[in-house]
Design a protein around this motif. Structure first.
Motif, PDB file in Angstrom:
ATOM      1  N   SER A 234      13.969  11.974  28.616  1.00 59.47           N
ATOM      2  CA  SER A 234      13.592  10.613  28.239  1.00 59.47           C
ATOM      3  C   SER A 234      13.065   9.816  29.418  1.00 59.47           C
ATOM      4  O   SER A 234      13.197  10.211  30.586  1.00 59.47           O
ATOM      5  CB  SER A 234      14.790   9.881  27.619  1.00 59.47           C
ATOM      6  N   SER A 235      12.470   8.668  29.106  1.00 56.92           N
ATOM      7  CA  SER A 235      12.003   7.738  30.119  1.00 56.92           C
ATOM      8  C   SER A 235      11.934   6.347  29.498  1.00 56.92           C
ATOM      9  O   SER A 235      12.630   6.070  28.521  1.00 56.92           O
ATOM     10  CB  SER A 235      10.641   8.172  30.665  1.00 56.92           C
ATOM     11  N   VAL A 266       4.045   5.047  29.775  1.00 60.77           N
ATOM     12  CA  VAL A 266       5.369   5.665  29.890  1.00 60.77           C
ATOM     13  C   VAL A 266       5.500   6.345  31.250  1.00 60.77           C
ATOM     14  O   VAL A 266       4.577   7.043  31.694  1.00 60.77           O
ATOM     15  CB  VAL A 266       5.591   6.692  28.763  1.00 60.77           C
ATOM     16  N   ALA A 267       6.636   6.169  31.883  1.00 62.11           N
ATOM     17  CA  ALA A 267       6.875   6.760  33.211  1.00 62.11           C
ATOM     18  C   ALA A 267       7.265   8.222  33.090  1.00 62.11           C
ATOM     19  O   ALA A 267       8.419   8.612  33.278  1.00 62.11           O
ATOM     20  CB  ALA A 267       7.961   5.988  33.938  1.00 62.11           C
ATOM     21  N   CYS A 268       6.304   9.054  32.767  1.00 60.82           N
ATOM     22  CA  CYS A 268       6.503  10.504  32.748  1.00 60.82           C
ATOM     23  C   CYS A 268       5.138  11.169  32.780  1.00 60.82           C
ATOM     24  O   CYS A 268       4.182  10.677  32.148  1.00 60.82           O
ATOM     25  CB  CYS A 268       7.267  10.939  31.495  1.00 60.82           C
ATOM     26  N   GLY A 285       8.972   9.791  20.859  1.00 58.84           N
ATOM     27  CA  GLY A 285       9.836   8.792  20.241  1.00 58.84           C
ATOM     28  C   GLY A 285       9.902   7.535  21.099  1.00 58.84           C
ATOM     29  O   GLY A 285      10.148   7.611  22.298  1.00 58.84           O
ATOM     30  N   ILE A 286       9.662   6.371  20.488  1.00 63.86           N
ATOM     31  CA  ILE A 286       9.720   5.107  21.213  1.00 63.86           C
ATOM     32  C   ILE A 286      10.620   4.150  20.442  1.00 63.86           C
ATOM     33  O   ILE A 286      10.392   3.896  19.257  1.00 63.86           O
ATOM     34  CB  ILE A 286       8.319   4.490  21.418  1.00 63.86           C
ATOM     35  N   GLY A 315      10.516  -1.531  29.402  1.00 62.04           N
ATOM     36  CA  GLY A 315      11.924  -1.168  29.423  1.00 62.04           C
ATOM     37  C   GLY A 315      12.401  -0.481  28.164  1.00 62.04           C
ATOM     38  O   GLY A 315      13.516   0.047  28.132  1.00 62.04           O
ATOM     39  N   SER A 316      11.569  -0.471  27.105  1.00 69.06           N
ATOM     40  CA  SER A 316      11.966   0.222  25.873  1.00 69.06           C
ATOM     41  C   SER A 316      12.116   1.712  26.141  1.00 69.06           C
ATOM     42  O   SER A 316      11.345   2.316  26.895  1.00 69.06           O
ATOM     43  CB  SER A 316      10.936  -0.002  24.770  1.00 69.06           C
ATOM     44  N   GLU A 317      13.116   2.317  25.498  1.00 69.60           N
ATOM     45  CA  GLU A 317      13.413   3.724  25.724  1.00 69.60           C
ATOM     46  C   GLU A 317      12.381   4.628  25.061  1.00 69.60           C
ATOM     47  O   GLU A 317      11.898   4.345  23.958  1.00 69.60           O
ATOM     48  CB  GLU A 317      14.804   4.066  25.185  1.00 69.60           C
TER      49      GLU A 317
END
Length: 355
Positions: A234-235, A266-268, A285-286, A315-317
């Motif tokens: 996840s990120s 997204v940080a990935c 998935g968000i 900041g959302s997962e």
């Protein structure tokens, strides 16, 4: 700290190991933990493997790591040893080895070991990777039987098409014909065979990918076999952009907006182990909802359309794979297999272990 992380769930691992027992209740379980437990972390997972009867690894340093951690049950080197020094090390630490060519036998015959080794004698029944061909297998067994460096001998082979419609019939027949005159414990079944072919269970089963909650059968969800994902990768959303119609996104501008589009950054990226070749439409998935990847995955970032998710903010997962998005679904979109994605999670990703 950068938010990309991988959470490893020991409860899911224990559940999947219990599923192996349900599929093959009479067999001993040799849990395959090569490739650092398929990318999950060998020592991280060890507390979740206490119900396994033994562990299978590729390299002798992995076996030694397990012994240093206090693991005392059988450990099998799946490619055997690569030198006489490794053979002596295996003997000193009670590590079993696969024997798959004549040089292994010659090495055993010429070494004066501190303690005889348990052997898994491998047959090439059609995989055409490792092992003695059927016509040479019984003679190899007899050589090992007469060797003072050898203790117990187990018989094994590996199925090439257990996961598709061709099945195991042909290879199983080859194996059985070649071992008619041999009486010894047998190990045949990998994950797909454990699930699909009870006749292959025999004395030892060798579950790999199913332990980690991914599917061993292409096109069939792991959940349909009662398996649970062990890793949740996840990120978070780290930025939000708004594209106007006609604007492109990311390297190569592989996505062009047809309308005003709200984009989550997204940080990935592929330096974290996410596949660069994942195309537009790969599931993601968000905030607990299914979404799709857009544009080209870059080294550190990727994108998703959140136009219909106004609640998503910085900041959302984001779940890359795990409970909502299966690793197999991401792999299928990227034209690969879940095995590769799990093994490819990068060292820079923070790992957490939970029960």
């Amino acid at each position: 700290m950068r938010p990309t992380k991988a959470v490893v769930k020991l409860s899911a691992l224990r559940h999947n190991l219990a599923r192996v027992r349900q599929y093959a209740p009479q067999a001993k379980v040799l849990a395959i933990v090569k490739a650092d437990a398929y990318g999950h972390g060998l020592l991280r997972l060890l507390p979740g493997l206490t119900d396994a009867d033994g562990l299978g690894v590729l390299r002798i340093n992995e076996a030694l790591l397990l012994r240093e951690a206090g693991y005392r049950r059988p450990i099998l080197l799946l490619e055997g040893v690569f030198s006489a020094d490794e053979l002596h090390t295996a003997s000193a630490h009670d590590i079993s080895i696969v024997v798959h060519h004549q040089q292994h036998i010659a090495m055993l015959q010429s070494c004066n070991l501190a303690k005889p080794l348990s052997i898994f004698l491998k047959m090439n029944s059609g995989m055409n990777r490792l092992g003695f061909v059927p016509g040479e297998y019984e003679q190899a067994y007899l050589q090992l039987k007469a060797c003072p460096a050898v203790a117990e001998i187990n018989l094994m082979t590996h199925f090439a098409t257990a996961d598709d419609e061709r099945g195991i019939v042909q290879q199983l027949q080859v194996f059985e014909r070649a071992t008619t005159n041999i009486s010894a414990p047998i190990s045949l079944a990998n994950s797909a065979s454990i699930i699909r072919y009870p006749e292959a269970h025999r004395d030892w089963v060798r579950p790999g990918i199913m332990l980690y909650g991914a599917s061993p059968v292409a096109g069939t969800a792991a959940s349909s076999f009662g398996l649970q994902p062990v890793m949740c990768f996840s990120s978070e959303v780290i930025a939000i952009q708004t594209l106007q119609a006609g604007q492109g996104l990311g390297y190569g501008q592989q996505y062009i907006a047809e309308r005003e589009t709200r984009i989550a950054v997204v940080a990935c990226g592929y330096a974290d182990g996410y596949p660069r070749i994942a195309p537009n439409g790969t599931p993601i998935g968000i905030s607990g909802q299914l979404n799709q990847v857009l544009g080209r995955v870059s080294m550190d970032m990727m994108f998703a359309d959140i136009s219909n998710l106004p609640e998503v903010q910085v900041g959302s997962e984001v779940e890359l794979w795990g409970d909502l998005v299966s690793v197999d679904a991401v792999a299928e979109a990227a034209g690969t297999v879940g095995y590769e994605l799990l093994c490819a999670v990068a060292p820079r990703v923070k790992f957490e272990v939970i029960e």
